[in-house]
Design an enzyme around this catalytic site. Structure first.
Site, mmCIF file in Angstrom:
data_model
loop_
_atom_site.group_PDB
_atom_site.id
_atom_site.type_symbol
_atom_site.label_atom_id
_atom_site.label_comp_id
_atom_site.label_asym_id
_atom_site.label_seq_id
_atom_site.Cartn_x
_atom_site.Cartn_y
_atom_site.Cartn_z
ATOM 1 N N TYR A 256 29.068 -44.392 -0.346
ATOM 2 C CA TYR A 256 29.641 -43.682 0.784
ATOM 3 C C TYR A 256 28.591 -42.806 1.475
ATOM 4 O O TYR A 256 28.139 -41.803 0.928
ATOM 5 C CB TYR A 256 30.827 -42.833 0.349
ATOM 6 C CG TYR A 256 31.946 -43.601 -0.314
ATOM 7 C CD1 TYR A 256 32.085 -44.981 -0.138
ATOM 8 C CD2 TYR A 256 32.864 -42.962 -1.128
ATOM 9 C CE1 TYR A 256 33.110 -45.681 -0.746
ATOM 10 C CE2 TYR A 256 33.900 -43.653 -1.740
ATOM 11 C CZ TYR A 256 34.013 -45.014 -1.557
ATOM 12 O OH TYR A 256 35.019 -45.702 -2.173
ATOM 13 N N HIS B 190 31.787 -50.659 -8.893
ATOM 14 C CA HIS B 190 32.448 -50.698 -7.582
ATOM 15 C C HIS B 190 32.890 -52.110 -7.201
ATOM 16 O O HIS B 190 33.921 -52.299 -6.549
ATOM 17 C CB HIS B 190 31.480 -50.148 -6.537
ATOM 18 C CG HIS B 190 32.132 -49.589 -5.319
ATOM 19 N ND1 HIS B 190 31.521 -48.655 -4.515
ATOM 20 C CD2 HIS B 190 33.332 -49.814 -4.741
ATOM 21 C CE1 HIS B 190 32.317 -48.343 -3.505
ATOM 22 N NE2 HIS B 190 33.422 -49.036 -3.619
ATOM 23 N N PRO C 119 46.079 -46.427 0.423
ATOM 24 C CA PRO C 119 47.514 -46.571 0.147
ATOM 25 C C PRO C 119 48.399 -46.518 1.377
ATOM 26 O O PRO C 119 49.593 -46.823 1.281
ATOM 27 C CB PRO C 119 47.805 -45.382 -0.785
ATOM 28 C CG PRO C 119 46.804 -44.348 -0.378
ATOM 29 C CD PRO C 119 45.561 -45.112 -0.032
ATOM 30 N N ARG D 30 45.038 -48.263 5.453
ATOM 31 C CA ARG D 30 43.860 -47.822 6.221
ATOM 32 C C ARG D 30 44.265 -47.105 7.503
ATOM 33 O O ARG D 30 43.619 -47.222 8.535
ATOM 34 C CB ARG D 30 42.940 -49.011 6.513
ATOM 35 C CG ARG D 30 42.418 -49.694 5.243
ATOM 36 C CD ARG D 30 41.455 -50.799 5.527
ATOM 37 N NE ARG D 30 41.004 -51.456 4.308
ATOM 38 C CZ ARG D 30 39.973 -51.064 3.556
ATOM 39 N NH1 ARG D 30 39.295 -49.991 3.900
ATOM 40 N NH2 ARG D 30 39.639 -51.732 2.471
ATOM 41 N N GLY D 31 45.373 -46.349 7.402
ATOM 42 C CA GLY D 31 45.836 -45.538 8.521
ATOM 43 C C GLY D 31 46.877 -46.192 9.390
ATOM 44 O O GLY D 31 47.679 -45.503 10.034
ATOM 45 N N LEU E 294 49.567 -47.810 8.581
ATOM 46 C CA LEU E 294 50.923 -47.554 8.094
ATOM 47 C C LEU E 294 51.248 -46.071 8.054
ATOM 48 O O LEU E 294 52.283 -45.666 7.528
ATOM 49 C CB LEU E 294 51.122 -48.171 6.705
ATOM 50 C CG LEU E 294 50.936 -49.683 6.620
ATOM 51 C CD1 LEU E 294 51.287 -50.185 5.224
ATOM 52 C CD2 LEU E 294 51.773 -50.404 7.677
#
Length: 337
Positions: A59, A125, A205, A208-209, A211
């Site tokens: 990241y 990962h 969850p 990715r925005g 929902l």
């Protein structure tokens, strides 16, 4: 003063029932917050009871670990720290290397950036197909023996790979994308976790925005990683936004937000699931965490199930190059880019 959230167990670890995925503070999604805003959000998360923070060497090519290192390590005893290796910066680009030598090097770099001598939960990962999973896990076992790692995790791996890894050393947690619109863990991984007493960490969850009402017909900003994902591209996007509208109708019935409904749905699936939504907004964080205390009726949660039954969502979840690094099972007939 720190408040308390309900807790859940990931193997021997006890963490807040909802954790914080830190990726979008430094990586992948746009617009990114200022350093000051990101630091304030992390400290607020601790104050309101989050005890599980998830980062990775990938990241921001280390920037996210550095952010956590300078911001919350003065409260190290208050939370469980998770990070990841294998996917990291190689020659200035995103690269995949699951060799023991690379894992050892990335671990040392992560400890330095995080300003700590111990990472509570350290994941592979992704699966490196060039390296037997037993060798990659073996490198993490040496990290455990040296006191640098507390527990071992896996990310986006299949039930078969999980069992091979677990035979080398007990796996504490498996992390995979899981939400009403990405239900691949239901094929085999959740059952494997239940069988082996492994916790499950659900990333992305809230789709990715999308929902959570965070994506409109215009899609995402140029340069945002989601722009390369088929579900966020035409013609798929319009169909998926229609599903989101129907989800909002269910959330309105329940008296909660779309994000809260997604998180409550996940928490209802198994008692060893811990979602880790990410956000750059303090109010959204508080909204997400409130889902840990929701008690929604089963029939309404079943309607979320039905809305997002297999085949309901349009488009693959990853572009072809990213899907090639995913070991998690596909649904029968699931589309690929």
């Amino acid at each position: 003063m720190t408040t308390a959230l309900p807790t859940r167990r990931l193997g021997a670890l006890t963490v807040s029932a909802i954790g914080l995925g830190c990726m979008n503070l430094s990586h992948a999604y746009l617009q990114r917050p200022s350093a000051d805003k990101a630091e304030r959000l992390l400290r607020h998360a601790l104050d309101v009871g989050v005890t599980f923070f998830d980062t990775a060497a990938l990241y921001g090519f280390g920037a996210n670990e550095e952010l956590l290192g300078r911001t919350i390590m003065d409260r190290r005893a208050d939370f469980t720290l998770a990070s990841k290796c294998v996917l990291a910066e190689i020659d200035g680009k995103r690269g995949l290397d699951g060799s023991p030598q690379a894992i050892t090097r990335v671990l040392e770099d992560s400890l330095r950036r995080l300003r700590t001598d111990h990472i509570d939960l350290y994941y592979l990962h992704r699966l490196d197909p060039k390296v037997p999973i037993e060798e990659s896990v073996g490198a993490l076992v040496r990290g455990v023996e040296d006191g640098k790692i507390g527990a071992i995790g896996l990310s986006e791996m299949s039930a078969a790979t999980i069992r091979r890894a677990h035979a080398v050393h007990p796996i504490t947690a498996v992390q995979t994308e899981y939400s009403p619109w990405s239900r691949n863990p239901e094929v085999a991984v959740l059952d494997a976790c239940a069988e082996l007493d492994i916790g499950f960490v659900a990333f992305s969850p809230v789709g990715r925005g999308l929902l959570a009402g965070g994506v409109g017909p215009q899609g995402v900003p140029e340069g945002d990683i989601r722009g390369a994902m088929p579900r966020f591209q035409p013609p798929h996007l319009a169909h998926n936004l229609d599903l989101a509208t129907k989800l909002k109708g269910l959330a309105d019935e329940a008296g909660c937000t779309m994000a809260q409904l997604c998180l409550a749905w996940l928490l209802s699936r198994r008692d060893f699931i811990v979602p880790i939504p990410g956000t750059t907004n303090m109010a959204h964080l508080d909204e997400d965490l409130a889902a840990a205390r929701l008690d929604l009726p089963r029939p309404l949660l079943d309607r979320v199930d039905s809305l997002f039954d297999f085949g309901a969502v349009s488009g693959p979840r990853y572009p072809r190059d990213a899907q090639a690094q995913i070991d998690t099972e596909l649904w029968e007939g699931e589309p690929l880019a």
